[in-house]
Structures are given as C-alpha cells and as structure tokens.
Design a protein around this motif. Structure first.
Motif, short mmCIF file in Angstrom:
data_model
loop_
_atom_site.label_atom_id
_atom_site.label_comp_id
_atom_site.label_asym_id
_atom_site.label_seq_id
_atom_site.Cartn_x
_atom_site.Cartn_y
_atom_site.Cartn_z
N ILE A 127 0.80 -1.08 0.15
CA ILE A 127 -0.12 -0.31 0.33
C ILE A 127 1.01 1.16 -0.14
O ILE A 127 0.63 2.10 -1.32
CB ILE A 127 -1.13 0.29 1.46
N SER A 128 2.42 1.08 1.12
CA SER A 128 3.14 2.55 0.99
C SER A 128 3.93 2.56 -0.37
O SER A 128 3.17 4.10 -0.70
CB SER A 128 3.80 2.52 2.13
N GLY A 129 3.80 1.61 -1.48
CA GLY A 129 5.02 2.01 -2.00
C GLY A 129 3.68 1.87 -3.24
O GLY A 129 4.31 3.08 -3.85
N PHE A 130 2.72 1.59 -3.93
CA PHE A 130 1.73 1.85 -4.70
C PHE A 130 1.50 3.48 -4.37
O PHE A 130 1.54 4.29 -5.18
CB PHE A 130 0.76 1.27 -4.71
N TYR A 133 2.14 9.42 -6.03
CA TYR A 133 2.58 10.75 -5.51
C TYR A 133 4.04 10.96 -6.47
O TYR A 133 3.73 12.01 -6.79
CB TYR A 133 2.82 10.82 -4.14
N THR A 134 4.36 10.21 -7.13
CA THR A 134 5.74 10.75 -7.53
C THR A 134 5.77 10.76 -8.63
O THR A 134 5.55 11.82 -9.65
CB THR A 134 6.68 9.55 -8.00
N GLY A 135 4.08 10.47 -9.51
CA GLY A 135 3.21 10.95 -10.77
C GLY A 135 2.64 11.96 -10.88
O GLY A 135 3.32 13.14 -11.80
N ILE A 136 2.60 12.43 -9.60
CA ILE A 136 1.35 12.93 -9.68
C ILE A 136 1.77 14.73 -9.16
O ILE A 136 2.08 15.75 -10.07
CB ILE A 136 0.57 13.60 -8.36
N SER A 137 3.98 14.51 -8.86
CA SER A 137 4.54 15.68 -8.62
C SER A 137 5.75 15.85 -9.64
O SER A 137 5.74 16.92 -10.35
CB SER A 137 5.83 14.71 -8.22
#
Length: 366
Positions: free
Chosen positions: A86-89, A94-98
């Motif tokens: 869950i944390s990794g996904f 979040y990385t994609g949004i950033s």
C-alpha cells in the motif's frame, strides 16, 4: 527548541522502553536489535570526542530504534507485506502527480511553490542523468529506494496468484524507479526479478530460464560497457565515489582502523573536494564510524538475525537473496542505514524469523 529528529523518532524510543519493561510479553526470538543499538550507541558516544555532524549523528543513532518494531510485529501478527504494498503504490502515485506538476505542466500556478517544497525539504530532485552521451530525464523522490520492497512483493504476488492487478502495480513501481534514474536501484530491481522468477520456477523451467537469461545478461553487460558510461571511471558519479574511496584509505591510521571515529565523523574527500560526514559508499562510512571490528559484526547481526540455520533455507532462501541484493546496492548508495532502509531489514527479519507466515485469521488486517 525540541530537536526535530528526536521528535520524529520518539515513538520508536517509547517502543524500545515498552519492550524492555514488558520483555516477558514479547517473544524475543532475536537479540539483533539490541546489538545494533549498542553499536550505534558506541558510535554516538564516541562522536562527542571527534569532529562530527552532531545532528546527523543523532539521526543515525535514533534510526536504529526502528528495528525494535520486530517485537510488536511478532506479538500482534502485523502484515508488513500489505503495509509495504500500500505504501509503495501510494508513493508511486505521489511521484506521478509530482512529476506532472513539476516537469510536465511546469507553467501551472502551483508548480513554482511545489518545486520550492522539493528544494527546501529535500523531498526530491529532477534533472538530467548521464547514462549515455545524450543523458536522460530523472525525477527522483527521496524515499524511492523503499520501492524496491513493494516492487518485489508485487512480482512475487503475481507469480503466486497470477492476478493482473499485481502485475500492473509492479510495472507502475518499476516505471517510478526507472524515472528516478538511480542506476543501482534499477539494476537491483532487474536482478531481483530474475531471482524471483528463478526461485518460483520448477526445475525444468529453471534450466530453460537460465539458458535464456545468462546470454541476455552478457549482452546487456557488453552494451553497458560499449554504449554507456555506467562503468566509466570518468563519469561524474563514479569519479566522486572513487575519490571517496581513495581518501578513505589515506585517512586510515592505527586508532580509527580499530575504533572508528564515531557516527557522522568528518573526513576530507577528494571525490567531492569537501569535508564529508556521509557519502554514497555505505560500508566505508560504517568503517569510519565504527572501525574494522564492529562494522563486520553490525552487518553480520543484521543479515543473520538468528542462529537457526533452517530459518535461511527452504522458501526463505528467496528472501535472503532479495535482502542481500538490497544490501549490495547500498554499497554504492546511501540507502540502508536510515529509516526506510532499516524498515526493509525489519521486513527481512520478519520473514526469516517466521513471524509473518501465518493464516489470514491470525494476521492483523490493515
């Protein structure tokens, strides 16, 4: 003011005190957390007598407290695999949004203040990373090395259950790792994938798999040597690391060889041409901090948390291999002796000590 680092690790400190006071409540099936804490305590105390980065020394010392979570995890049957997935996904999303905000749609009103957040709080970085002559775009979140664990878990889950959702999540995580342009992490994920497929295959398929994989790996190595500067000593990152190593050798003397110089001790590095308390080469840092006696003991008690040989055999061989791949990656990247790196060690201990191989009825759902 109250130190931010100490505040962040206060919960771990409370857990350590609670475990010690209520030791009869917990099944202390390993003493590795106590040994690691003792070694880091030695390094922290010794740091007061040398030229060190005091804040970083405290951060290193308190990070060791994470390992004491193994006792409540064992006691309450917490499902670390599910938490990691869950944390990794969530981190990948979040990385994609950033990436969209900072790079793709950089003209948005929110882009500038969001980028300042990256710069001021070291949440991430972006730019060009030179793999070949042209270089490639990189977008690196600070905690991206942690994605190694959920990536491996999703690959294992897909091979065990053949669910497309697990495959999709593994692909998303690998893309996130790839755009980080962290060469060691990308290579670790590829090697881990090969190891997982190998261990999950039948004997016949293992032979077929090796006959296909070995030539492919040889071709890949030749390509990296011929068409990229990954192994080029003149490449900026490699040149810096070589300088770190040469300066480490020059810095050695009789006393720091055996005793070290304490956590976060400074030394001059020709690689960066500055005084460094922490470098990308983790084993050299540990040798500088603890010396050549305690450092091997530190790695030994982390890799071998129990004396029971059977704990490292059978299905657990795969977990040993996956953990060693991550440890090897940390030899040239500062990805191990911090909160997220030791969380991976915590997951490994959980597997090796057989505290997570339980039925779903016995597991705390999260």
């Amino acid at each position: 003011m109250f130190p931010t680092t100490l505040f962040n690790k206060l919960i771990y400190l409370i857990i350590v005190v609670f475990v010690v006071i209520n030791h009869k409540l917990y099944r202390l099936n390993t003493i590795s957390p106590f040994i690691v804490l003792f070694i880091f305590l030695y390094g922290y105390v010794f740091s007061f007598f040398n030229f060190v980065d005091k804040e970083l020394a405290l951060q290193f010392f308190l990070s060791a407290l994470v390992l004491f979570l193994i006792y409540p995890i064992s006691r309450y049957r917490i499902d670390i695999d599910k938490i990691a997935k869950i944390s990794g996904f969530a981190m990948a999303v979040y990385t994609g949004i950033s990436l969209l905000i900072v790079v793709v749609f950089m003209d948005l009103p929110i882009s500038a203040p969001y980028y300042m957040f990256f710069s001021n709080y070291s949440a991430g970085s972006n730019g060009l990373r030179e793999f070949a002559e042209e270089g490639s775009l990189s977008f690196h979140m600070g905690t991206v090395p942690f994605l190694y664990l959920p990536y491996c878990l999703f690959v294992i889950s897909y091979l065990d259950k053949r669910k497309f959702r697990s495959l999709l999540c593994a692909i998303i995580l690998f893309i996130t790792v790839f755009i980080s342009a962290s060469r060691g992490l990308i290579l670790s994920c590829l090697i881990a994938t090969i190891a997982i497929i190998f261990f999950k295959s039948s004997l016949k398929n293992k032979i077929y798999f090796l006959s296909f994989t070995i030539p492919l790996v040889i071709l890949l190595i030749f390509y990296l040597l011929a068409a990229t500067n990954v192994f080029d000593s003149k490449e900026e990152s490699n040149s810096v690391k070589i300088g770190h190593f040469e300066s480490f050798i020059e810095h050695l003397n009789f006393f720091n060889f055996f005793l070290g110089e304490g956590l976060a001790s400074f030394y001059y590095s020709k690689g960066s041409q500055t005084m460094k308390a922490h470098t990308e080469i983790t084993p050299l840092d540990m040798l500088r901090y603890f010396g050549f006696i305690l450092t091997p003991i530190l790695y030994l008690v982390i890799i071998l948390p129990t004396k029971k040989i059977a704990s490292y055999l059978g299905d657990n061989v795969l977990y040993v291999v996956l953990f060693l791949i991550y440890v090897a990656n940390s030899f040239t990247n500062p990805t191990f002796f911090n909160s997220y790196g030791l969380l991976l060690a915590l997951w490994y201990w959980n597997k090796i000590l057989n505290v997570s191989n339980l039925s779903s009825e016995q597991t705390v759902q999260v």
